[in-house]
Design a protein around this motif. Structure first.
Motif, PDB file in Angstrom:
ATOM      1  N   SER A   1       0.674  -1.244  -0.148  1.00  0.00           N
ATOM      2  CA  SER A   1      -0.163   0.088  -0.024  1.00  0.00           C
ATOM      3  C   SER A   1       0.918   1.199  -0.003  1.00  0.00           C
ATOM      4  O   SER A   1       1.891   1.379   0.528  1.00  0.00           O
ATOM      5  CB  SER A   1      -0.918   0.109   1.158  1.00  0.00           C
ATOM      6  N   GLY A   2       0.437   2.203  -0.819  1.00  0.00           N
ATOM      7  CA  GLY A   2       1.072   3.545  -0.855  1.00  0.00           C
ATOM      8  C   GLY A   2       1.085   4.299  -2.040  1.00  0.00           C
ATOM      9  O   GLY A   2       0.139   3.869  -3.006  1.00  0.00           O
TER      10      GLY A   2
ATOM     11  N   ASN B   1       9.686  -1.885  -0.114  1.00  0.00           N
ATOM     12  CA  ASN B   1       8.528  -0.895  -0.184  1.00  0.00           C
ATOM     13  C   ASN B   1       8.385  -0.293  -1.622  1.00  0.00           C
ATOM     14  O   ASN B   1       8.259   0.792  -1.657  1.00  0.00           O
ATOM     15  CB  ASN B   1       8.662   0.100   0.927  1.00  0.00           C
ATOM     16  N   LEU B   2       8.419  -1.112  -2.642  1.00  0.00           N
ATOM     17  CA  LEU B   2       8.244  -0.741  -3.821  1.00  0.00           C
ATOM     18  C   LEU B   2       6.801  -0.786  -4.320  1.00  0.00           C
ATOM     19  O   LEU B   2       6.265  -1.968  -4.180  1.00  0.00           O
ATOM     20  CB  LEU B   2       9.099  -1.695  -4.951  1.00  0.00           C
TER      21      LEU B   2
ATOM     22  N   TYR C   1      10.566  -9.566  -2.488  1.00  0.00           N
ATOM     23  CA  TYR C   1      11.862  -8.633  -2.873  1.00  0.00           C
ATOM     24  C   TYR C   1      11.224  -7.119  -2.803  1.00  0.00           C
ATOM     25  O   TYR C   1      11.794  -6.201  -2.088  1.00  0.00           O
ATOM     26  CB  TYR C   1      12.204  -9.039  -4.268  1.00  0.00           C
ATOM     27  N   PHE C   2      10.001  -6.877  -3.306  1.00  0.00           N
ATOM     28  CA  PHE C   2       9.425  -5.363  -3.285  1.00  0.00           C
ATOM     29  C   PHE C   2       8.993  -5.207  -1.823  1.00  0.00           C
ATOM     30  O   PHE C   2       8.969  -3.825  -1.773  1.00  0.00           O
ATOM     31  CB  PHE C   2       8.080  -5.693  -4.189  1.00  0.00           C
ATOM     32  N   GLU C   3       8.234  -6.037  -1.204  1.00  0.00           N
ATOM     33  CA  GLU C   3       7.976  -5.629  -0.028  1.00  0.00           C
ATOM     34  C   GLU C   3       9.036  -5.127   0.909  1.00  0.00           C
ATOM     35  O   GLU C   3       8.788  -4.446   1.742  1.00  0.00           O
ATOM     36  CB  GLU C   3       7.180  -6.870   0.632  1.00  0.00           C
TER      37      GLU C   3
ATOM     38  N   ILE D   1      14.164   2.003  -9.212  1.00  0.00           N
ATOM     39  CA  ILE D   1      12.806   2.540  -9.852  1.00  0.00           C
ATOM     40  C   ILE D   1      11.681   3.075  -8.915  1.00  0.00           C
ATOM     41  O   ILE D   1      11.821   2.611  -7.694  1.00  0.00           O
ATOM     42  CB  ILE D   1      11.996   1.669 -10.892  1.00  0.00           C
ATOM     43  N   SER D   2      10.865   4.100  -9.061  1.00  0.00           N
ATOM     44  CA  SER D   2       9.965   4.679  -8.286  1.00  0.00           C
ATOM     45  C   SER D   2       8.701   3.633  -8.077  1.00  0.00           C
ATOM     46  O   SER D   2       8.150   3.476  -6.988  1.00  0.00           O
ATOM     47  CB  SER D   2       9.675   5.904  -8.722  1.00  0.00           C
TER      48      SER D   2
END
Length: 373
Positions: free
Chosen positions: A27-28, A110-111, A105-107, A81-82
């Motif tokens: 989330s974000g 926080n991607l 990996y993303f978590e 990357i953003s």
């Protein structure tokens, strides 16, 4: 988490266009210039490439995450990357040597990612309307609030970003007993560039982007390297000045991507922001000297002004992009310097251009022989 009931997410472009999809579960809200990469593989290298800093990546390959992640397949120490936009996000992976799935990996970093987007329609829209700032939101923020926040995000043109990704302290890479020593200016350097230099018997000292010439020179290098990196090259005035001092030594110089653009600016040739840029691992380039085409890996949103380059007395174009005739490589006539707009380290992608590292080493060998005479 129930992957089948993921919340709705949106991608909002600066011109007000909205694309809908689903959150992968992180989330974000995240902002950046939207761009697309046409590579079918190598997503982890793309995500960790410092040249992509402050950009939201659209993957044209419909399947992302299917082969997981591997800690060795990175171009820097973190995701650059953003945010990510994709069609199908794979929570499961099936490659034997993967060390985790892409979601974990993303978590950890926080991607923010939006999936289930019609990426064919999105890429077509970007092609027609150009790269522009955008925002991904997966937390339910209202569209009006996102528009307000997005309007405050600076445009990529005029934006200096090398300082955001460069090392803050010098460090070494390779065997200290290697034959050749290289001073590398880190504008956002990729790890595979360092690997390619090290395996060619080079010991490299990597310096922060704002290092002065005297400090670069203090390593007593046999050659200088100017790296790739993100953002607009034009604001890097001090780097351009240092580059002119480097060129005056007449020691071998090699520049890649942003480094290539800096060399042009140091010689009075301007750069410009491209409508879309080149991002992928299948870009065709013509080598003028050999008359052969090369399939290259590219990642840039700015380019060197070809008309000015063609009229320059001391610069000569060596490579051009076959699709649009933009400058892909050049060399100086009076100095031991050459550069390319693309990425010969070739990971991910083809190996057609790896000879450029050999050419740099050959230039160093010849330079050292001349000094001994």
């Amino acid at each position: 988490m129930n992957y089948t009931t993921r919340p709705q997410a949106i991608l909002l472009l600066a011109d007000g266009t909205i694309f809908y999809g689903k959150s992968i579960g992180i989330s974000g809200t995240t902002f950046g210039e939207v761009c697309f990469n046409t590579g079918m593989t190598g997503y982890q290298e793309i995500f960790t490439d410092p040249s992509y800093f402050a950009q939201i990546m659209v993957a044209t390959n419909p399947h992302i995450g299917n082969y997981g992640v591997n800690n060795e397949e990175v171009e820097s120490d973190k995701i650059m990357i953003s945010g990510l936009v994709c069609k199908n996000f794979s929570f499961n992976h099936s490659r034997p040597d993967s060390q985790s799935n892409l979601y974990d990996y993303f978590e950890k970093q926080n991607l923010i990612c939006i999936s289930d987007v019609d990426t064919r329609a999105l890429v077509s829209y970007i092609r027609d309307n150009g790269a522009q700032n955008s925002v991904i939101s997966t937390d339910g923020t209202s569209i009006e609030e996102l528009k307000k926040q997005l309007s405050q995000v600076p445009n990529m043109k005029g934006l200096e970003l090398a300082s955001k990704v460069s090392t803050t302290t010098p460090y070494f890479f390779g065997n200290e007993n290697a034959t050749y020593k290289i001073s590398a200016l880190d504008l956002g350097i990729k790890k595979n560039i360092l690997r390619n230099l090290a395996k060619r018997d080079c010991y490299i000292k990597i310096f922060p982007y704002n290092t002065n010439f005297e400090e670069l020179k203090s390593f007593n290098p046999d050659g200088y390297f100017l790296s790739n990196g993100p953002g607009d090259p034009d604001p890097l005035i001090e780097v351009q000045g240092v580059t002119r001092e480097i060129l005056n030594t007449n020691k071998p110089v090699f520049g890649i991507c942003l480094g290539h653009q800096i060399i042009a600016l140091a010689n009075g040739v301007s750069t410009y922001k491209m409508f879309n840029g080149h991002r992928g691992i299948n870009h065709p380039v013509m080598n003028i000297a050999t008359g052969k085409g090369e399939i290259t890996s590219q990642n840039h949103g700015f380019a060197v002004n070809r008309e000015e380059l063609d009229n320059h007395q001391d610069l000569e174009i060596t490579h051009y992009h076959i699709n649009d005739n933009t400058v892909a490589g050049m060399k100086m006539k009076s100095k031991n310097c050459f550069s390319v707009q693309y990425h010969p380290e070739a990971s991910p992608g083809p190996h057609d251009s790896s000879y450029l590292f050999d050419q740099f080493i050959e230039n160093i060998k010849n330079s050292k022989l001349l000094q001994e005479v």
